[in-house]
Design a protein around this motif. Structure first.
Motif, PDB file in Angstrom:
ATOM      1  N   ARG A   4     -23.716 -10.413 -13.833  1.00 19.73           N
ATOM      2  CA  ARG A   4     -24.991 -10.908 -13.318  1.00 19.73           C
ATOM      3  C   ARG A   4     -26.044  -9.802 -13.231  1.00 19.73           C
ATOM      4  NH1 ARG A   4     -22.267 -10.101  -8.238  1.00 19.73           N
ATOM      5  NH2 ARG A   4     -23.743  -9.239  -6.745  1.00 19.73           N
ATOM      6  N   LYS A   5     -25.629  -8.544 -13.403  1.00 23.95           N
ATOM      7  CA  LYS A   5     -26.576  -7.412 -13.428  1.00 23.95           C
ATOM      8  C   LYS A   5     -27.012  -7.081 -14.856  1.00 23.95           C
ATOM      9  CE  LYS A   5     -26.478  -6.208  -8.996  1.00 23.95           C
ATOM     10  NZ  LYS A   5     -27.648  -6.401  -8.152  1.00 23.95           N
ATOM     11  N   LEU A   6     -26.388  -7.710 -15.836  1.00 26.05           N
ATOM     12  CA  LEU A   6     -26.698  -7.439 -17.242  1.00 26.05           C
ATOM     13  C   LEU A   6     -27.696  -8.477 -17.744  1.00 26.05           C
ATOM     14  CD1 LEU A   6     -23.032  -6.802 -18.438  1.00 26.05           C
ATOM     15  CD2 LEU A   6     -24.823  -5.060 -18.285  1.00 26.05           C
ATOM     16  N   MET A   7     -28.933  -8.040 -17.961  1.00 24.58           N
ATOM     17  CA  MET A   7     -29.968  -8.933 -18.460  1.00 24.58           C
ATOM     18  C   MET A   7     -29.747  -9.168 -19.954  1.00 24.58           C
ATOM     19  SD  MET A   7     -31.925  -9.645 -15.911  1.00 24.58           S
ATOM     20  CE  MET A   7     -30.447  -9.564 -14.859  1.00 24.58           C
ATOM     21  N   ARG A   8     -29.993 -10.375 -20.417  1.00 28.27           N
ATOM     22  CA  ARG A   8     -29.873 -10.602 -21.856  1.00 28.27           C
ATOM     23  C   ARG A   8     -31.031  -9.922 -22.587  1.00 28.27           C
ATOM     24  NH1 ARG A   8     -29.465 -16.275 -23.258  1.00 28.27           N
ATOM     25  NH2 ARG A   8     -28.476 -15.627 -25.188  1.00 28.27           N
TER      26      ARG A   8
ATOM     27  N   SER B  89     -29.130 -13.801 -17.012  1.00 29.15           N
ATOM     28  CA  SER B  89     -28.129 -12.744 -17.127  1.00 29.15           C
ATOM     29  C   SER B  89     -26.975 -13.220 -18.013  1.00 29.15           C
ATOM     30  CB  SER B  89     -27.604 -12.380 -15.738  1.00 29.15           C
ATOM     31  OG  SER B  89     -26.908 -13.473 -15.180  1.00 29.15           O
ATOM     32  N   ILE B  90     -26.078 -12.297 -18.335  1.00 27.95           N
ATOM     33  CA  ILE B  90     -24.898 -12.688 -19.108  1.00 27.95           C
ATOM     34  C   ILE B  90     -24.090 -13.745 -18.344  1.00 27.95           C
ATOM     35  CG2 ILE B  90     -22.808 -11.833 -20.256  1.00 27.95           C
ATOM     36  CD1 ILE B  90     -25.441 -10.819 -21.432  1.00 27.95           C
ATOM     37  N   ALA B  91     -24.062 -13.623 -17.031  1.00 28.19           N
ATOM     38  CA  ALA B  91     -23.302 -14.591 -16.228  1.00 28.19           C
ATOM     39  C   ALA B  91     -23.937 -15.975 -16.259  1.00 28.19           C
ATOM     40  CB  ALA B  91     -23.183 -14.100 -14.782  1.00 28.19           C
ATOM     41  N   SER B  92     -25.259 -16.044 -16.015  1.00 28.52           N
ATOM     42  CA  SER B  92     -25.901 -17.363 -15.953  1.00 28.52           C
ATOM     43  C   SER B  92     -25.967 -17.998 -17.345  1.00 28.52           C
ATOM     44  CB  SER B  92     -27.287 -17.260 -15.309  1.00 28.52           C
ATOM     45  OG  SER B  92     -28.156 -16.458 -16.059  1.00 28.52           O
ATOM     46  N   HIS B  93     -26.121 -17.187 -18.368  1.00 25.79           N
ATOM     47  CA  HIS B  93     -26.071 -17.686 -19.749  1.00 25.79           C
ATOM     48  C   HIS B  93     -24.685 -18.271 -20.044  1.00 25.79           C
ATOM     49  CE1 HIS B  93     -25.859 -17.637 -24.135  1.00 25.79           C
ATOM     50  NE2 HIS B  93     -24.991 -16.654 -24.117  1.00 25.79           N
ATOM     51  N   SER B  94     -23.641 -17.521 -19.750  1.00 30.53           N
ATOM     52  CA  SER B  94     -22.283 -17.976 -20.059  1.00 30.53           C
ATOM     53  C   SER B  94     -21.961 -19.277 -19.335  1.00 30.53           C
ATOM     54  CB  SER B  94     -21.259 -16.891 -19.666  1.00 30.53           C
ATOM     55  OG  SER B  94     -21.490 -15.712 -20.414  1.00 30.53           O
ATOM     56  N   TYR B  95     -22.549 -19.431 -18.151  1.00 36.87           N
ATOM     57  CA  TYR B  95     -22.310 -20.663 -17.408  1.00 36.87           C
ATOM     58  C   TYR B  95     -22.766 -21.897 -18.195  1.00 36.87           C
ATOM     59  CZ  TYR B  95     -22.500 -24.354 -14.032  1.00 36.87           C
ATOM     60  OH  TYR B  95     -22.313 -25.557 -13.411  1.00 36.87           O
ATOM     61  N   ARG B  96     -24.035 -21.866 -18.646  1.00 36.92           N
ATOM     62  CA  ARG B  96     -24.531 -23.058 -19.351  1.00 36.92           C
ATOM     63  C   ARG B  96     -23.854 -23.235 -20.710  1.00 36.92           C
ATOM     64  NH1 ARG B  96     -30.862 -24.788 -19.786  1.00 36.92           N
ATOM     65  NH2 ARG B  96     -31.006 -22.798 -20.862  1.00 36.92           N
ATOM     66  N   VAL B  97     -23.516 -22.110 -21.358  1.00 42.27           N
ATOM     67  CA  VAL B  97     -22.803 -22.226 -22.634  1.00 42.27           C
ATOM     68  C   VAL B  97     -21.494 -22.998 -22.440  1.00 42.27           C
ATOM     69  CG1 VAL B  97     -21.653 -20.951 -24.479  1.00 42.27           C
ATOM     70  CG2 VAL B  97     -23.848 -20.141 -23.589  1.00 42.27           C
ATOM     71  N   ALA B  98     -20.785 -22.713 -21.341  1.00 38.22           N
ATOM     72  CA  ALA B  98     -19.532 -23.416 -21.084  1.00 38.22           C
ATOM     73  C   ALA B  98     -19.755 -24.919 -20.959  1.00 38.22           C
ATOM     74  CB  ALA B  98     -18.870 -22.860 -19.822  1.00 38.22           C
ATOM     75  N   MET B  99     -20.821 -25.294 -20.266  1.00 42.27           N
ATOM     76  CA  MET B  99     -21.095 -26.731 -20.104  1.00 42.27           C
ATOM     77  C   MET B  99     -21.509 -27.368 -21.423  1.00 42.27           C
ATOM     78  SD  MET B  99     -20.216 -27.353 -17.041  1.00 42.27           S
ATOM     79  CE  MET B  99     -20.603 -29.106 -17.263  1.00 42.27           C
ATOM     80  N   ILE B 100     -22.334 -26.648 -22.203  1.00 41.15           N
ATOM     81  CA  ILE B 100     -22.727 -27.180 -23.518  1.00 41.15           C
ATOM     82  C   ILE B 100     -21.490 -27.401 -24.385  1.00 41.15           C
ATOM     83  CG2 ILE B 100     -23.986 -26.665 -25.662  1.00 41.15           C
ATOM     84  CD1 ILE B 100     -25.852 -24.874 -23.868  1.00 41.15           C
ATOM     85  N   SER B 101     -20.607 -26.411 -24.360  1.00 44.44           N
ATOM     86  CA  SER B 101     -19.443 -26.490 -25.245  1.00 44.44           C
ATOM     87  C   SER B 101     -18.532 -27.654 -24.870  1.00 44.44           C
ATOM     88  CB  SER B 101     -18.676 -25.159 -25.226  1.00 44.44           C
ATOM     89  OG  SER B 101     -17.919 -25.035 -24.052  1.00 44.44           O
TER      90      SER B 101
ATOM     91  N   ASP C 140     -27.878 -13.164  -7.800  1.00 43.35           N
ATOM     92  CA  ASP C 140     -26.883 -14.101  -7.282  1.00 43.35           C
ATOM     93  C   ASP C 140     -27.464 -15.511  -7.218  1.00 43.35           C
ATOM     94  OD1 ASP C 140     -24.448 -14.971  -6.067  1.00 43.35           O
ATOM     95  OD2 ASP C 140     -25.434 -14.886  -4.114  1.00 43.35           O
ATOM     96  N   SER C 141     -27.424 -16.223  -8.337  1.00 45.02           N
ATOM     97  CA  SER C 141     -27.927 -17.593  -8.402  1.00 45.02           C
ATOM     98  C   SER C 141     -26.746 -18.564  -8.390  1.00 45.02           C
ATOM     99  CB  SER C 141     -28.736 -17.782  -9.684  1.00 45.02           C
ATOM    100  OG  SER C 141     -27.894 -17.644 -10.813  1.00 45.02           O
ATOM    101  N   ILE C 142     -27.055 -19.844  -8.282  1.00 43.38           N
ATOM    102  CA  ILE C 142     -25.999 -20.858  -8.336  1.00 43.38           C
ATOM    103  C   ILE C 142     -25.254 -20.770  -9.673  1.00 43.38           C
ATOM    104  CG2 ILE C 142     -25.492 -23.323  -8.147  1.00 43.38           C
ATOM    105  CD1 ILE C 142     -26.584 -22.062  -5.598  1.00 43.38           C
TER     106      ILE C 142
END
Lengths: 200, 200, 200, 200, 200, 200
Positions: free
Chosen positions: C21-25, C39-51, D38-40
């Motif tokens: 979450r500290k790593l900006m895309r 961030s890499i974390a928030s990006h990966s989250y939506r990718v998982a849902m898309i997939s 730290d987002s949802i």
């Protein structure tokens, strides 16, 4: 060479280095800091000023030392910044970056300067690198001052054997002495005798 | 002069200029931008690089021009930054700042350089100021590129009479030509031939 | 295997991925955006849902597709993120990262999943990659919606030949159709029939 | 069902969950932290990974546990996040949210999964909740590490009676053991043997 | 009443409302804005100033109108802010909040003021609510000015039927006229005759 | 006076004070804090609330005290904020600002109020200033709570002679007592009896 061509290349270069302020320095990942003001651009700025003092104290070429400092992280525009974990897993083709980024400018001097810096042979190159490390120590002191425990470990070590690990990497006498002094002076001492509650 | 005393003064100076990355440039107030990356430190960085090219093109002292650029906003540590509304209501005692901030350093050169810059008589001083204005045009183009309507007005005017108001303030031929070119090239053109979707 | 050892390794792993979450895309560098939430974390989250949706539509293993998406950028913890300029100048030793990061966990499954993803042979691996690209299109639409001109170029091209360049990289039929739909629907359409000015 | 309709609903859903990265977790209000990362979305990401390990250790359905974790805070898109002060004064109609948000998707599975999670009866549901709490402990440790005194109180209590209050809420044996281990390992231990000052 | 007890309650109250600056206004979720400066505290500030002018124009009690504006969102400390999507799914027990938050203060006046505001019967209460809506229009104009397309839709509608939807919710004549004027004046007009390039 | 002219002036004024949320308070420079939520707008908000309690306790005009607090830093829109280092080097022409900013409004009252505040003669003016200082103490306690060592020094001094330096500047008895209480109560005490882990 056609002047117009020169300027087109220069303008593209200036836009390119403008993105240095969007590149956060990656020790933030392991320091867990929320500081968004420590970019490659703002870091390079203080490194340049530090290097001026080191060059002055060591009696070497001021211009070359300062210019090397301004250039020293410029390649990160094209590689991103990498912290000490990343170094283990990433190979950066710095020579290609330097050639494509600085070698295509209408003037050869900036490319020559980064080449000299990369070799780390001249006194100026050594001092520019020392200035880079000195800025790191200053920043760690500032983070320690705002409460960061990880910064404290980096400065003072977990055990006695790691104490002064930051200082051990410095090469020049001037940098070593400056580094020791940074450990003694607090980040807010500079304005001790400046502040006033009274309006002018 | 005692070397220890030198270093104590220098360390305090380095902590002081470290706060330049905490000082946001105040045109943000009237441009309504959320850009937190444009600090006095990151601005001064690109100004230094711009001034190198201007000095190169005009054939004047590279070292002096670059150093003046690095120093040109340093006084704002002690005065804060002021935009074009603030200038109407605030008087900054710049000479006192320069004397206290740079004049107390163990070496007189930085103070001499800022004095030369403030007089705006030497070619180098004029170019360092032009570089400051060029950075502003670059930034406005970048803000315009990210959608900011106010930046567009600053660049292109509300009516025809204000077009090129940014260019009119430039003094040197090199800066004028560079400024015109900045209007023609887009902030993202620089990587047009660089990007690749393929991993190395 | 000693359970305590397991947990020590797992806890270190969880702290490690917390830094995602500290790593900006890094497309932020070329898009000139001020968005700190990508961030890499928030990006990966939506990718998982898309997939999940792609896997559902293509009738393949939901679990494997979702897990690959959660893992697909995890290595960037140890390499940092690199945009399409950086790819030209940086070689990342992904296999070493995967081995050190996932291969040292007490369970072999996560390492197996990333290996399958890296080969891009299974349908699930192809869909996880498509999901990564779909998230990029969604984000560009969101940046375009907040005014960013560069995002608009990425979506619609500078000239006619670049139109739909984003869609051309998608492999699966489901992703292609989903991608086309994203171009038609606006980022704020989802709450059109949801909002109410009345308190409950 | 018409495929086009499916995709329109799915795209709107993907835009909707994209806003999870704009929703800050509200313990920030009482922790007085400046962490914007730290987002949802970024929270849900690590919870999913934590839950995979808990499910693995307890030998239950990996897919269901991970999916429940990805979904567990998704309703906050439509309700906002609420901290432990807010819970006293706000009633959230979660069932309506789940029905409108997940129940309208072309596939019933996501709605079924959140229903199972809300009941907290299955082992998988219990572990997904434990994973949510484990992420909180990890985050508190990270905030404590960056100096936050309130985080320290949450972790270690004001008096002896509140020590380990974080651990007491965990239900599963695996989570309890993992939680105890988190208290022992520091947030920066993970890269102790990884860092290197040498370029590749 | 014991003065010490008074102060303890007041200090806790002041810490509590200090967290209003950590609470982002939640229209940011649907406007996709990166503006971190629009908190409940900064919003309430301008609402108070707007309400002063409305009260002045309508000839009603200035003190009561301004105080109601300062208090109008204070309960969100205990409920969080909710946008127009959230309202559909969340019930806030405002009366309990007002009783616990303001009703426990050593002076009854603030509780009386919020009660009067919630009833929306007095002219002052209506104007304080109008001021709240006027601030929203000002903010949308500011976001539109920085390029946000969603803000533009909110201001001018997707079709002709939604034009002036913002104005339709205003109750008082003074607010309606002020709102119309806001549509005519640009966010940067205020400094048109103020700026000067000359130092004092 | 023509009502339309009134509103044009008022709208410009409201846009102007909207920029108070873009003006960061400048003690951030010397406190090395990353808090972006402490703007002139959010500061002025809490000062107004503090001043209401002081006025109540001292039995003076509530309306005048609160209004002075709302206005007390408004001039910083036109001068920028200046910390205690800046005061040494900057002269602000506050009377001109007040005349141009508030003296041009269609109603003379706001200008009269700021004039009364600037003279610091009336009880209300003294209390509004005390409220400004009280907010500073609250903020320092909050920064100290999140780990900031410089804030701790400001609160408790480097040596014994500086202890309670913050309290010494307060003028009124009510402010002194309130200030002492702030030292005793922690920033998170307010929700000690409010939190609940149970959903409603």
């Amino acid at each position: 060479m056609d002047n117009q061509v020169n300027n087109e290349r220069i303008v593209n270069f200036l836009y390119e280095i403008g993105t240095m302020r969007k590149l956060m320095r990656m020790h933030r990942q392991v320091l867990l800091t929320d500081d968004m003001s420590d970019s490659i651009a703002s870091h390079s700025y203080r490194v340049a000023m530090i290097s001026w003092f080191l060059a002055k104290q060591e009696g070497v070429d001021l211009y070359k030392t300062v210019m090397m400092s301004l250039l020293h992280d410029m390649g990160e525009v094209r590689s991103n910044d990498h912290n000490w974990v990343h170094k283990k897993y990433v190979k950066i083709f710095e020579e290609e970056i330097d050639k494509d980024q600085l070698g295509t400018l209408p003037y050869p001097e900036l490319k020559d300067l980064i080449d000299e810096y990369q070799k780390r042979e001249s006194k100026e190159a050594v001092l520019a690198k020392d200035a880079d490390l000195i800025d790191q120590i200053l920043l760690l002191r500032e983070y320690d001052w705002s409460g960061n425990k990880e910064a404290s470990i980096w400065l003072y070590g977990k055990g006695k054997d790691k104490v002064n690990a930051q200082l051990a990497r410095l090469q020049s006498d001037s940098a070593k002495k400056l580094g020791e002094e940074i450990y003694k002076i607090n980040p807010s001492d500079w304005w001790n005798n400046l502040w006033t509650p009274n309006n002018r």
